[in-house]
Design a protein around this motif. Structure first.
Motif, PDB file in Angstrom:
ATOM      1  N   ASP A  53      29.398  30.565  33.096  1.00 61.31           N
ATOM      2  CA  ASP A  53      30.200  29.570  33.804  1.00 61.31           C
ATOM      3  C   ASP A  53      31.501  30.183  34.290  1.00 61.31           C
ATOM      4  O   ASP A  53      31.776  31.340  34.075  1.00 61.31           O
ATOM      5  CB  ASP A  53      30.465  28.350  32.915  1.00 61.31           C
ATOM      6  N   ARG A  54      32.294  29.381  34.988  1.00 61.55           N
ATOM      7  CA  ARG A  54      33.502  29.864  35.630  1.00 61.55           C
ATOM      8  C   ARG A  54      34.545  30.341  34.615  1.00 61.55           C
ATOM      9  O   ARG A  54      35.222  31.333  34.837  1.00 61.55           O
ATOM     10  CB  ARG A  54      34.083  28.759  36.507  1.00 61.55           C
ATOM     11  N   SER A  55      34.695  29.654  33.490  1.00 62.93           N
ATOM     12  CA  SER A  55      35.691  30.049  32.494  1.00 62.93           C
ATOM     13  C   SER A  55      35.327  31.396  31.874  1.00 62.93           C
ATOM     14  O   SER A  55      36.203  32.200  31.569  1.00 62.93           O
ATOM     15  CB  SER A  55      35.851  28.982  31.416  1.00 62.93           C
ATOM     16  N   SER A  56      34.034  31.631  31.691  1.00 63.83           N
ATOM     17  CA  SER A  56      33.638  32.929  31.152  1.00 63.83           C
ATOM     18  C   SER A  56      33.850  34.021  32.196  1.00 63.83           C
ATOM     19  O   SER A  56      34.101  35.171  31.854  1.00 63.83           O
ATOM     20  CB  SER A  56      32.188  32.907  30.676  1.00 63.83           C
ATOM     21  N   THR A  57      33.763  33.671  33.482  1.00 61.98           N
ATOM     22  CA  THR A  57      34.018  34.652  34.541  1.00 61.98           C
ATOM     23  C   THR A  57      35.468  35.088  34.514  1.00 61.98           C
ATOM     24  O   THR A  57      35.768  36.275  34.640  1.00 61.98           O
ATOM     25  CB  THR A  57      33.670  34.051  35.921  1.00 61.98           C
ATOM     26  N   VAL A  58      36.362  34.148  34.318  1.00 64.00           N
ATOM     27  CA  VAL A  58      37.785  34.469  34.232  1.00 64.00           C
ATOM     28  C   VAL A  58      38.036  35.324  33.000  1.00 64.00           C
ATOM     29  O   VAL A  58      38.764  36.318  33.064  1.00 64.00           O
ATOM     30  CB  VAL A  58      38.631  33.168  34.219  1.00 64.00           C
ATOM     31  N   ASN A  59      37.430  34.944  31.865  1.00 64.04           N
ATOM     32  CA  ASN A  59      37.596  35.731  30.638  1.00 64.04           C
ATOM     33  C   ASN A  59      37.011  37.128  30.784  1.00 64.04           C
ATOM     34  O   ASN A  59      37.577  38.098  30.297  1.00 64.04           O
ATOM     35  CB  ASN A  59      36.944  35.010  29.452  1.00 64.04           C
ATOM     36  N   ALA A  60      35.873  37.227  31.455  1.00 62.48           N
ATOM     37  CA  ALA A  60      35.245  38.538  31.661  1.00 62.48           C
ATOM     38  C   ALA A  60      36.115  39.408  32.557  1.00 62.48           C
ATOM     39  O   ALA A  60      36.288  40.608  32.294  1.00 62.48           O
ATOM     40  CB  ALA A  60      33.857  38.372  32.263  1.00 62.48           C
ATOM     41  N   ALA A  61      36.661  38.829  33.609  1.00 58.30           N
ATOM     42  CA  ALA A  61      37.525  39.596  34.513  1.00 58.30           C
ATOM     43  C   ALA A  61      38.784  40.048  33.782  1.00 58.30           C
ATOM     44  O   ALA A  61      39.239  41.187  33.951  1.00 58.30           O
ATOM     45  CB  ALA A  61      37.892  38.756  35.736  1.00 58.30           C
ATOM     46  N   GLU A  62      39.317  39.169  32.969  1.00 58.94           N
ATOM     47  CA  GLU A  62      40.513  39.526  32.197  1.00 58.94           C
ATOM     48  C   GLU A  62      40.196  40.624  31.177  1.00 58.94           C
ATOM     49  O   GLU A  62      40.958  41.580  31.026  1.00 58.94           O
ATOM     50  CB  GLU A  62      41.046  38.272  31.492  1.00 58.94           C
ATOM     51  N   SER A  63      39.064  40.499  30.487  1.00 63.19           N
ATOM     52  CA  SER A  63      38.704  41.523  29.511  1.00 63.19           C
ATOM     53  C   SER A  63      38.387  42.849  30.207  1.00 63.19           C
ATOM     54  O   SER A  63      38.688  43.916  29.665  1.00 63.19           O
ATOM     55  CB  SER A  63      37.526  41.076  28.663  1.00 63.19           C
ATOM     56  N   LEU A  64      37.822  42.786  31.410  1.00 62.92           N
ATOM     57  CA  LEU A  64      37.564  44.007  32.169  1.00 62.92           C
ATOM     58  C   LEU A  64      38.870  44.689  32.542  1.00 62.92           C
ATOM     59  O   LEU A  64      39.003  45.907  32.404  1.00 62.92           O
ATOM     60  CB  LEU A  64      36.730  43.688  33.413  1.00 62.92           C
ATOM     61  N   GLN A  65      39.831  43.920  32.979  1.00 62.89           N
ATOM     62  CA  GLN A  65      41.139  44.487  33.324  1.00 62.89           C
ATOM     63  C   GLN A  65      41.806  45.096  32.097  1.00 62.89           C
ATOM     64  O   GLN A  65      42.359  46.198  32.164  1.00 62.89           O
ATOM     65  CB  GLN A  65      42.055  43.407  33.919  1.00 62.89           C
ATOM     66  N   ASN A  66      41.748  44.406  30.977  1.00 65.78           N
ATOM     67  CA  ASN A  66      42.338  44.932  29.742  1.00 65.78           C
ATOM     68  C   ASN A  66      41.624  46.209  29.302  1.00 65.78           C
ATOM     69  O   ASN A  66      42.267  47.161  28.849  1.00 65.78           O
ATOM     70  CB  ASN A  66      42.286  43.886  28.624  1.00 65.78           C
TER      71      ASN A  66
END
Length: 142
Positions: free
Chosen positions: A111-124
């Motif tokens: 879902d969209r919230s996991s996409t945001v979390n995934a993008a954030e974790s990828l950046q980190n």
């Protein structure tokens, strides 16, 4: 790919280094035998064989210098191999880091919230990887 290249390089390089070492040992042994032969001829009949003994001794000494040159090449080959292996090791390290980042990017997203979390974790993860790479490369510099 870098791992295969690294292993192939190590195998080929070790074979060449062994070959140079044994060649230098053989040449130096031959030079030592020439020196012994010259000395033996000199002792058998010094008045008649002194020229042959001197030539044998001088040729043995020259052969020893050639063997020492091979040992110098051996030492240089080992130093160069060490430098090249360090470069390949860094390339392999970067490749592994990139594979880890790609695996994070390819993780399934529901879902969209996991996409945001995934993008954030990828950046980190990218930031942490960059820090580790910079520290590793900075520590390897003389």
């Amino acid at each position: 790919m870098a791992q295969i290249t690294l292993e192939n390089y190590f195998r080929r390089n070790l074979g060449q280094i062994r070959w140079i070492f044994w060649l230098s040992v053989i040449v130096m042994s031959f030079g030592f035998l020439l020196i012994l032969y010259g000395v033996a001829l000199g002792y058998q009949n010094p008045s008649e064989n002194w020229i042959i003994a001197a030539i044998g001794g001088i040729s043995g000494i020259i052969t020893e210098f050639i063997g020492a040159t091979f040992l110098f090449v051996y030492k240089s080959s080992i130093a160069q191999a060490d430098k090249y292996a360090a470069i390949l090791e860094r390339m392999n390290f970067v490749g592994m880091a990139m594979q880890m980042l790609d695996s994070i990017a390819e993780a399934p997203q529901s879902d969209r919230s996991s996409t945001v979390n995934a993008a954030e974790s990828l950046q980190n993860a990218k930031i942490e990887m960059a820090k580790v790479l910079l520290e590793k490369l900075g520590n390897d510099q003389p």
